[in-house]
Design an enzyme around this catalytic site. Sequence first.
Site, PDB file in Angstrom:
ATOM      1  N   SER A 134       1.456  -9.781  10.688  1.00  0.00           N
ATOM      2  CA  SER A 134       0.822  -8.708   9.920  1.00  0.00           C
ATOM      3  C   SER A 134      -0.695  -8.789  10.095  1.00  0.00           C
ATOM      4  CB  SER A 134       1.204  -8.845   8.442  1.00  0.00           C
ATOM      5  OG  SER A 134       0.358  -8.045   7.657  1.00  0.00           O
ATOM      6  N   SER A 135      -1.241  -7.797  10.761  1.00  0.00           N
ATOM      7  CA  SER A 135      -2.678  -7.800  11.062  1.00  0.00           C
ATOM      8  C   SER A 135      -3.511  -7.817   9.776  1.00  0.00           C
ATOM      9  CB  SER A 135      -3.003  -6.565  11.899  1.00  0.00           C
ATOM     10  OG  SER A 135      -4.377  -6.333  11.944  1.00  0.00           O
ATOM     11  N   ASN A 136      -3.165  -6.957   8.821  1.00  0.00           N
ATOM     12  CA  ASN A 136      -4.007  -6.885   7.615  1.00  0.00           C
ATOM     13  C   ASN A 136      -3.933  -8.177   6.814  1.00  0.00           C
ATOM     14  OD1 ASN A 136      -2.439  -6.347   4.862  1.00  0.00           O
ATOM     15  ND2 ASN A 136      -1.246  -5.458   6.514  1.00  0.00           N
TER      16      ASN A 136
ATOM     17  N   CYS B  70       2.252   5.974   8.765  1.00  0.00           N
ATOM     18  CA  CYS B  70       1.409   6.205   7.580  1.00  0.00           C
ATOM     19  C   CYS B  70       0.490   7.401   7.837  1.00  0.00           C
ATOM     20  CB  CYS B  70       0.570   4.966   7.279  1.00  0.00           C
ATOM     21  SG  CYS B  70      -0.585   5.262   5.909  1.00  0.00           S
TER      22      CYS B  70
ATOM     23  N   HIS C  64       5.453  -5.042   8.833  1.00  0.00           N
ATOM     24  CA  HIS C  64       5.481  -6.404   9.372  1.00  0.00           C
ATOM     25  C   HIS C  64       5.788  -7.435   8.284  1.00  0.00           C
ATOM     26  CE1 HIS C  64       2.871  -4.941  12.942  1.00  0.00           C
ATOM     27  NE2 HIS C  64       4.170  -4.857  13.209  1.00  0.00           N
TER      28      HIS C  64
ATOM     29  N   CYS D 183      -8.499   1.642   6.281  1.00  0.00           N
ATOM     30  CA  CYS D 183      -7.977   2.414   5.152  1.00  0.00           C
ATOM     31  C   CYS D 183      -8.378   1.796   3.810  1.00  0.00           C
ATOM     32  CB  CYS D 183      -6.461   2.524   5.250  1.00  0.00           C
ATOM     33  SG  CYS D 183      -5.631   1.004   4.800  1.00  0.00           S
TER      34      CYS D 183
ATOM     35  N   CYS E 206       0.863  -1.185   0.000  1.00  0.00           N
ATOM     36  CA  CYS E 206       0.000   0.000   0.000  1.00  0.00           C
ATOM     37  C   CYS E 206       0.900   1.237   0.000  1.00  0.00           C
ATOM     38  CB  CYS E 206      -0.875  -0.003   1.247  1.00  0.00           C
ATOM     39  SG  CYS E 206       0.147   0.043   2.749  1.00  0.00           S
TER      40      CYS E 206
ATOM     41  N   HIS F  68       3.459   1.925  11.603  1.00  0.00           N
ATOM     42  CA  HIS F  68       2.274   1.655  12.428  1.00  0.00           C
ATOM     43  C   HIS F  68       1.953   2.783  13.399  1.00  0.00           C
ATOM     44  CE1 HIS F  68       4.588  -1.937  11.329  1.00  0.00           C
ATOM     45  NE2 HIS F  68       3.407  -2.342  10.896  1.00  0.00           N
TER      46      HIS F  68
ATOM     47  N   GLU G  75      -0.059  -0.404  16.305  1.00  0.00           N
ATOM     48  CA  GLU G  75      -0.903   0.733  15.898  1.00  0.00           C
ATOM     49  C   GLU G  75      -1.855   1.131  17.031  1.00  0.00           C
ATOM     50  OE1 GLU G  75      -2.775   0.587  11.969  1.00  0.00           O
ATOM     51  OE2 GLU G  75      -4.419   1.800  12.752  1.00  0.00           O
TER      52      GLU G  75
HETATM   53  O1  10E Z   1       0.032  -5.529  11.231  1.00  0.00           O
HETATM   54  P1  10E Z   1      -0.380  -4.478  10.232  1.00  0.00           P
HETATM   55  O2  10E Z   1      -1.285  -4.982   9.187  1.00  0.00           O
HETATM   56  O3  10E Z   1      -0.918  -3.273  10.942  1.00  0.00           O
HETATM   57  O4  10E Z   1       0.958  -3.921   9.540  1.00  0.00           O
HETATM   58  P2  10E Z   1       1.785  -4.349   8.251  1.00  0.00           P
HETATM   59  O5  10E Z   1       3.142  -3.806   8.469  1.00  0.00           O
HETATM   60  O6  10E Z   1       1.634  -5.765   7.938  1.00  0.00           O
HETATM   61  O7  10E Z   1       1.093  -3.552   7.051  1.00  0.00           O
HETATM   62  C1  10E Z   1       1.106  -2.156   6.963  1.00  0.00           C
HETATM   63  C2  10E Z   1       0.077  -1.588   7.824  1.00  0.00           C
HETATM   64  C3  10E Z   1       0.269  -0.596   8.730  1.00  0.00           C
HETATM   65  C4  10E Z   1       1.501   0.189   8.809  1.00  0.00           C
HETATM   66  C5  10E Z   1      -0.814  -0.250   9.675  1.00  0.00           C
HETATM   67  N1  10E Z   1      -1.716   0.675   9.173  1.00  0.00           N
HETATM   68 FE1  SF4 Z   2      -1.060   0.885   4.417  1.00  0.00          FE
HETATM   69 FE2  SF4 Z   2      -1.643   0.977   6.994  1.00  0.00          FE
HETATM   70 FE3  SF4 Z   2      -1.458   3.196   5.616  1.00  0.00          FE
HETATM   71 FE4  SF4 Z   2      -3.468   1.515   5.179  1.00  0.00          FE
HETATM   72  S1  SF4 Z   2      -3.084   2.695   7.010  1.00  0.00           S
HETATM   73  S2  SF4 Z   2      -2.276   2.610   3.631  1.00  0.00           S
HETATM   74  S3  SF4 Z   2      -2.457  -0.466   5.507  1.00  0.00           S
HETATM   75  S4  SF4 Z   2       0.184   1.734   6.017  1.00  0.00           S
END
Ligand code: 10E
Ligand code: SF4
Length: 319
Positions: A229-231, A102, A46, A201, A17, A80, A132
């Site tokens: 990674s949460s997402n 972000c 992550h 988001c 993203c 995060h 986060e």
């Molecule tokens: O664990 P998350 O999904 O929050 O983080 P990620 O580093 O896997 O993906 C980017 C997402 C961020 C920085 C949170 N908005």
């Molecule tokens: Fe990417 Fe997190 Fe920003 Fe969404 S909030 S655009 S997942 S870094």
Amino acid sequence: MTKPPLLILLCAPRGFCAGVVRAIDAVERALVLYGAPVYVRHEIVHNKYVVEGLRRKGAVFVKELDEVPDGDAPVIFSAHGVPKSVPEAALARRLFGIDATCPLVTKVHREALLHHKRGRHILLIGHAGHPEVVGTQGQLPQGATTLVETLEDIATLSFADESALAFVTQTTLSVDDTSDIVRALQARFPAIVGPHKEDICYATTNRQGAVKRVAPLVEAMIVVGSANSSNSQRLREVAEREGCPVVRLLLRADDIDWSVFGGIATLGITAGASAPEVLVEEIMDAFAARFEVTVETVSTADESVFFPLPRELREQAAE
Ligand code: 10E
Ligand code: SF4
């Protein structure tokens, strides 16, 4: 020997993203401008592959700021977000802090702060312990927020003044679970205020949308991403809930269990927001070595979001 056919449905959008691109670019740019070491508090995003790659280039990952020695080396805060106390401590020690949070997470921080200033108690919908969530709660004094993780949590909530409540959310939650939680909060506390829907988001929403389309069409699905990674974990859940019989969250091709994926004819692939495309390609190559592969991209949204680098790196970059 002829290889069996395999149809791969590739989710789009998937993978990086705009916030992740910006955060990784920030570390790389800082390495170019200032040289190694560049300290990074927490995994910048992550993904172990990304972190290892940056480590090889001279990034030093630390858990907390007190592991960073005094001096001029930059210290970058991860995408995060961080509690307010972290940049404050960096400033107090005259460290060169660079915030790679972000902008969409920063937007949630600002929302929370505004509600707090207007005298509202804040319900933060998110996962306990996630950086986060720690960062968002850390924008406000202790006791200013209450974490809501599940629908069940709502029954246990009680507040002295139910007319002064607001909610904000983590950006990477399940769209469906969160909408259930928001609806339940609004039913229980009719005066609660919040964003139009939630703070999830665009990238999270779009990746889940593509998985919803593909998961019912395939025998198995791979989500490329790290376990922390949460997402990415939410993408795995969405695929499972859509009824896909086999869903695995994998970092890279070495992690493919061929006793599970060896006999399929249709496969869906997506990638979390922190998973590089090179790992998707690596996984597709591994399948191509065993199957006669046909690839179709299933696209459910267009993305053109771009965030400029943190100011410190932009100004330097222009010199
Ligand atoms: O664990 P998350 O999904 O929050 O983080 P990620 O580093 O896997 O993906 C980017 C997402 C961020 C920085 C949170 N908005
Ligand atoms: Fe990417 Fe997190 Fe920003 Fe969404 S909030 S655009 S997942 S870094």
